[in-house]
Design a protein around this motif. Sequence first.
Motif, mmCIF file in Angstrom:
data_model
loop_
_atom_site.group_PDB
_atom_site.id
_atom_site.type_symbol
_atom_site.label_atom_id
_atom_site.label_comp_id
_atom_site.label_asym_id
_atom_site.label_seq_id
_atom_site.Cartn_x
_atom_site.Cartn_y
_atom_site.Cartn_z
ATOM 1 N N PRO A 196 18.051 -35.423 113.736
ATOM 2 C CA PRO A 196 17.096 -35.811 112.683
ATOM 3 C C PRO A 196 17.294 -37.258 112.230
ATOM 4 O O PRO A 196 18.434 -37.720 112.068
ATOM 5 N N LEU A 197 16.198 -37.946 112.025
ATOM 6 C CA LEU A 197 16.241 -39.335 111.554
ATOM 7 C C LEU A 197 15.729 -39.372 110.115
ATOM 8 O O LEU A 197 14.558 -39.035 109.858
ATOM 9 N N PRO A 198 16.557 -39.787 109.154
ATOM 10 C CA PRO A 198 16.108 -39.855 107.766
ATOM 11 C C PRO A 198 15.024 -40.930 107.584
ATOM 12 O O PRO A 198 15.073 -42.002 108.198
ATOM 13 N N TYR A 199 14.060 -40.637 106.719
ATOM 14 C CA TYR A 199 13.007 -41.612 106.416
ATOM 15 C C TYR A 199 12.696 -41.564 104.925
ATOM 16 O O TYR A 199 12.941 -40.573 104.228
ATOM 17 N N THR A 200 12.165 -42.654 104.425
ATOM 18 C CA THR A 200 11.556 -42.711 103.097
ATOM 19 C C THR A 200 10.242 -43.457 103.239
ATOM 20 O O THR A 200 10.110 -44.336 104.096
ATOM 21 N N ILE A 214 3.252 -34.801 103.391
ATOM 22 C CA ILE A 214 4.667 -34.560 103.642
ATOM 23 C C ILE A 214 5.443 -35.209 102.506
ATOM 24 O O ILE A 214 4.899 -36.010 101.737
ATOM 25 N N SER A 215 6.701 -34.872 102.393
ATOM 26 C CA SER A 215 7.502 -35.425 101.306
ATOM 27 C C SER A 215 7.751 -36.907 101.537
ATOM 28 O O SER A 215 7.729 -37.399 102.669
ATOM 29 N N GLN A 216 7.994 -37.641 100.455
ATOM 30 C CA GLN A 216 8.219 -39.079 100.548
ATOM 31 C C GLN A 216 9.602 -39.410 101.096
ATOM 32 O O GLN A 216 9.866 -40.567 101.439
ATOM 33 N N ALA A 269 -0.593 -36.999 107.229
ATOM 34 C CA ALA A 269 -1.771 -37.700 106.717
ATOM 35 C C ALA A 269 -1.495 -38.343 105.364
ATOM 36 O O ALA A 269 -0.753 -37.813 104.535
ATOM 37 N N LEU A 270 -2.105 -39.508 105.158
ATOM 38 C CA LEU A 270 -2.142 -40.172 103.864
ATOM 39 C C LEU A 270 -3.571 -40.069 103.342
ATOM 40 O O LEU A 270 -4.497 -40.610 103.947
ATOM 41 N N SER A 271 -3.766 -39.329 102.260
ATOM 42 C CA SER A 271 -5.100 -39.140 101.677
ATOM 43 C C SER A 271 -5.365 -40.239 100.658
ATOM 44 O O SER A 271 -4.482 -40.630 99.886
ATOM 45 N N LEU A 272 -6.600 -40.732 100.639
ATOM 46 C CA LEU A 272 -7.012 -41.802 99.739
ATOM 47 C C LEU A 272 -8.133 -41.285 98.843
ATOM 48 O O LEU A 272 -9.130 -40.744 99.334
ATOM 49 N N HIS A 273 -7.973 -41.458 97.533
ATOM 50 C CA HIS A 273 -8.931 -40.937 96.570
ATOM 51 C C HIS A 273 -9.538 -42.113 95.809
ATOM 52 O O HIS A 273 -8.854 -42.775 95.021
ATOM 53 N N CYS A 274 -10.833 -42.360 96.057
ATOM 54 C CA CYS A 274 -11.507 -43.488 95.427
ATOM 55 C C CYS A 274 -11.894 -43.151 93.997
ATOM 56 O O CYS A 274 -12.156 -41.994 93.657
ATOM 57 N N LEU A 302 -0.273 -30.077 106.605
ATOM 58 C CA LEU A 302 0.430 -30.776 107.670
ATOM 59 C C LEU A 302 0.114 -30.158 109.013
ATOM 60 O O LEU A 302 0.125 -28.947 109.164
ATOM 61 N N VAL A 303 -0.195 -31.019 109.979
ATOM 62 C CA VAL A 303 -0.452 -30.564 111.339
ATOM 63 C C VAL A 303 0.734 -30.960 112.197
ATOM 64 O O VAL A 303 1.047 -32.142 112.317
ATOM 65 N N ALA A 304 1.422 -30.005 112.757
ATOM 66 C CA ALA A 304 2.581 -30.268 113.606
ATOM 67 C C ALA A 304 2.241 -29.903 115.029
ATOM 68 O O ALA A 304 1.749 -28.818 115.304
ATOM 69 N N VAL A 305 2.453 -30.833 115.934
ATOM 70 C CA VAL A 305 2.219 -30.577 117.353
ATOM 71 C C VAL A 305 3.580 -30.476 118.022
ATOM 72 O O VAL A 305 4.237 -31.475 118.293
ATOM 73 N N SER A 306 4.037 -29.303 118.246
ATOM 74 C CA SER A 306 5.347 -29.112 118.851
ATOM 75 C C SER A 306 5.365 -27.772 119.547
ATOM 76 O O SER A 306 4.441 -26.978 119.485
#
Length: 557
Positions: free
Chosen positions: A80-84, A101-103, A116-121, A167-171
């Motif tokens: 696993p690779l940690p991300y923020t 997904i979590s930050q 996905a990153l959702s954008l709300h105008c 979340l859509v996971a392709v695995s």
Amino acid sequence: MFLLWRLAVLLLVVTARPAASYFNLFLTQMEVRKLLGLSNAELFYVKEGVINEYAVKFVVPVPAQLHKLHFTWENLAGRPLPYTMSVDISNPSALSSSLNISQAGDIPLGGLQTWALSLHCGPYDAEIDFTLRINVSLSRKNTTHLEFRRKKICLKDKSYTGPEEVLVAVSGSTSGGQIFYAAIGCACAVIATIFVLVVVYYLRNKKTRRHRDPLQESRGLSSACSMERGAGVGPAQTFLSPETPPPASAASGSSYRRLDDRPSRELHERIQEITVQRCRVRLLSIEMEGTFGRVYRGSYHEEGALSPRDVLVKTAAEHASQSQVALLLREGLALYGLSHPALLPVLGVSIEDRSAPFLLYPHTGYRNMKRFLLRCKLSSEGPPRALTTQEVVEMALQAAKGVQYLHRKRLVHRDLAARNCVVDDDLRVQITDNALARDLFPQDYHCLGDNENRPIKWLAIESLLTKTFTTASDVWAFGVLLWELTTLAQQPYVEVDPFEMASYLRDGYRLAQPINCPDELFAVMAYCWAMSAEERPTFSQLIICLQDFHTQLTRYV
């Protein structure tokens, strides 16, 4: 400015540096198609531990209708690779965001994962800059920092109100619960699609019964209004179906307000002044046809006239959207009230209820200049007609005088080109409005990701970069029009991708001198394409130069 859009440039960029984190981060083919308009291609930001610096740094505009950005990543490190990640928005009151997904977490093992990153105008129109920052750590001292800059276009009528996306996971390790919910979602989508198709089919059939083919109605249906108030002539064939009641002329204003929620008072007054009765117009044949518009040849029997006059009719198709109809009217009436031999005036307009709006123009043997030039080059009726240099200069002079008149009236054309001019057999030229030009000549217009089709290869450098239109930008377009005349309507910059035009022009490149084009005439074109708007000639100066060159040519004839 070199642009991201051309995939060949993106994937062959060599300005990359090794990344400490061994993973892939890319856009799928579907996302590339939605965001960039390209097909059958993936766009890698990080590929096997190498960052595509060029692609990462480019500011991508996000169209108004797109409210989610999807990214796909893959862990290649074997653990696993940690991300923020975080999102910085320049105007939080106009735009907010959320991730599915979590930050902070780990890039999982076991295959591809799409998030996905959702954008709300917000509730108003705006263009908002935002930055998505992703940090991926291979060790405590080794972190890869990525910044994705985007510009979101928000329109009030296209604000996002949909639910959050899962979340859509392709695995290869998809759980049974995920499969179950995915199946339920697919079934719901299929049912919704069938329902929409049934509704569309019903509405379309209902609409077809109400709106018959305009040409057929014009030829064969009885009149919807009486012509007895005119010159005492018999009833004319109508543009409307017989069951449609003839509306009063005062209905025009309310009808237009329905087409455009925010019409200007000036445009409203123009429509009222030149509204014509639709039953006085008869359509004879289709001259040109596009996706949502048509140009007919027809006749118009004015009240009090003994005989009808030949006209051209521009009208929107039944499936045209309200914005397309409003654009047709707004651009079609741009030259209303002007009088000059080199301008084609508008005779009338009709926006009666329950029928397609149309614009009326006089028809005295003129035809579209671009089609005329192409016919000169590729005539099927005999040998091609070769325009002499003297004829080219005479046609250019007429067009220049028409634009000079517009500028004296404090009007900028903004779309000067051969497609927006007409010419007759005696080579008399008139400038027209650009109503339906995008539809009838789609190859001349391109969208650079901002949902606006523009004549990219006729635009001045400042119009490309900042959408600035002045008399100087009309001068630039006139230089391209002159190039069209000398090449018999060749496509300008045919070898240049539309997304690279601004960079191409900023580097000093221009259209090449056409074959058999005199140096004096090409010099006039080159003056029109000066980088600085202040250095370009005015139309008064252009007319003097062309007249002097025409005088030199006549001395040798």
